[in-house]
Design a protein around this motif. Structure first.
Motif, PDB file in Angstrom:
ATOM      1  N   LYS A 119     -12.519 -14.933  22.637  1.00 27.25           N
ATOM      2  CA  LYS A 119     -13.198 -15.031  23.935  1.00 27.25           C
ATOM      3  C   LYS A 119     -12.957 -13.800  24.807  1.00 27.25           C
ATOM      4  O   LYS A 119     -13.874 -13.295  25.462  1.00 27.25           O
ATOM      5  N   ARG A 120     -11.736 -13.337  24.820  1.00 30.42           N
ATOM      6  CA  ARG A 120     -11.406 -12.185  25.664  1.00 30.42           C
ATOM      7  C   ARG A 120     -12.171 -10.946  25.209  1.00 30.42           C
ATOM      8  O   ARG A 120     -12.692 -10.184  26.028  1.00 30.42           O
ATOM      9  N   TYR A 121     -12.278 -10.779  23.896  1.00 34.29           N
ATOM     10  CA  TYR A 121     -13.005  -9.627  23.362  1.00 34.29           C
ATOM     11  C   TYR A 121     -14.480  -9.690  23.755  1.00 34.29           C
ATOM     12  O   TYR A 121     -15.067  -8.694  24.186  1.00 34.29           O
ATOM     13  N   VAL A 122     -15.087 -10.867  23.611  1.00 29.72           N
ATOM     14  CA  VAL A 122     -16.508 -11.017  23.935  1.00 29.72           C
ATOM     15  C   VAL A 122     -16.746 -10.767  25.419  1.00 29.72           C
ATOM     16  O   VAL A 122     -17.736 -10.136  25.818  1.00 29.72           O
ATOM     17  N   LYS A 123     -15.845 -11.248  26.246  1.00 30.24           N
ATOM     18  CA  LYS A 123     -15.988 -11.068  27.697  1.00 30.24           C
ATOM     19  C   LYS A 123     -15.941  -9.596  28.082  1.00 30.24           C
ATOM     20  O   LYS A 123     -16.670  -9.140  28.980  1.00 30.24           O
ATOM     21  N   GLU A 124     -15.101  -8.829  27.378  1.00 32.51           N
ATOM     22  CA  GLU A 124     -14.920  -7.417  27.723  1.00 32.51           C
ATOM     23  C   GLU A 124     -15.870  -6.488  26.981  1.00 32.51           C
ATOM     24  O   GLU A 124     -16.024  -5.323  27.366  1.00 32.51           O
ATOM     25  N   LYS A 128     -22.741  -7.796  23.512  1.00 27.65           N
ATOM     26  CA  LYS A 128     -22.385  -9.098  22.970  1.00 27.65           C
ATOM     27  C   LYS A 128     -23.035  -9.273  21.593  1.00 27.65           C
ATOM     28  O   LYS A 128     -24.242  -9.050  21.444  1.00 27.65           O
ATOM     29  N   THR A 203     -14.809 -18.652  20.794  1.00 30.31           N
ATOM     30  CA  THR A 203     -16.166 -18.997  21.205  1.00 30.31           C
ATOM     31  C   THR A 203     -17.121 -18.699  20.055  1.00 30.31           C
ATOM     32  O   THR A 203     -16.909 -17.746  19.289  1.00 30.31           O
TER      33      THR A 203
END
Length: 262
Positions: A119-124, A128, A203
């Motif tokens: 999740k953290r990777y996708v958010k940053e 996407k 996610t």
């Protein structure tokens, strides 16, 4: 002498009644031991949807199944042409595997693959991931020997990190060591329910193809011919009965529509 003959006749008659008139044929089928909810170990015994489906189909043909659980790669190796086992369940079909094994017309169920991400990777991330080609030159964790449809399997630009099982792949993504994992939809739901901490770290980002999952058979073991014939008839009868839907619902959960798994 006459008395001895009478005793012999009585003993023979007693044995005839003691033995079953039609003893059920027992087939041994290999299944993996760590792919819940399809095949796993519960309270020291084989459990899972695939196990129940194979047993139910063969029961309708008057046969029994002995399940032997082994790691997935060993399951596959033992049913290759050089192997000594007759059948191994929970395999998706592709050209490479079709050259090694016999696949029945009737599959067990359908299985959709997913790509999950940290999740953290996708958010940053600036971009996407939305499609399989977005995974090119990125590392995806998945168990050795698992297939997820031609578009994913044939893309050699995706870097694969092979693991011993799905849980290891999920833990790698959770820790951030690997950003993505390929996993079966219901296997993911199973682990999220049993390890709620994963929900905060993972996610779903990409839906993969919905593939039939089979019990494949040896091309060289003579017993495979009889097993296939019985399985084809039994599985067809099972799918035409309410028991098939009931077994799917039992393992998938009450809130999950079963149609996409049929």
């Amino acid at each position: 002498m006459l008395e001895i003959k009478k005793i012999g006749i009585l003993l023979a008659t007693a044995l005839c009644f003691a033995l079953p008139a039609h003893a059920k044929k027992v087939f041994r089928v290999l299944m993996e031991d760590n792919w819940p909810p399809y095949a796993y170990v519960k309270d020291g015994q084989p459990a899972g949807l695939s196990i129940d489906l194979v047993k139910a189909a063969m029961r309708l043909e008057g046969a029994e199944v002995q399940i032997q659980q082994v790691p997935y790669l060993r399951c596959m190796a033992l049913t290759e042409p050089e192997g000594k086992e007759v059948a191994c369940a929970n395999t998706a079909k592709n050209e490479e595997l079709a050259a090694k094994y016999v696949f029945p017309n009737n599959y067990l169920f359908r299985s959709r693959g997913l790509i999950v991400a940290n999740k953290r990777y996708v958010k940053e991330a600036l971009k996407k991931p939305k499609k399989i080609s977005d995974l090119e030159y990125k590392t995806v964790a998945l168990p050795s020997g698992f297939t997820f449809g031609p578009e994913f399997d044939d893309n050699t630009r995706i870097v694969r990190y092979y693991t011993v099982n799905d849980m290891t792949a999920l833990r790698l993504v959770e820790s951030g060591r690997v950003k993505f994992a390929a996993i079966d939809e219901m296997v993911l739901y199973y682990y999220l329910n049993h390890h709620p901490e994963l929900k905060d770290a993972l996610t779903t980002v990409i839906d993969l193809s919905n593939e039939p999952i089979y019990m494949q058979l040896s091309k060289t073991q003579p017993e495979a011919i009889e097993l296939r014939e019985k399985f084809e008839r039994g599985m067809a009868a099972l799918k035409a009965s309410p028991e098939y839907d009931a077994l799917l619902q039992k393992y998938l959960g009450k809130g999950i529509p079963v149609d996409k798994f049929k």
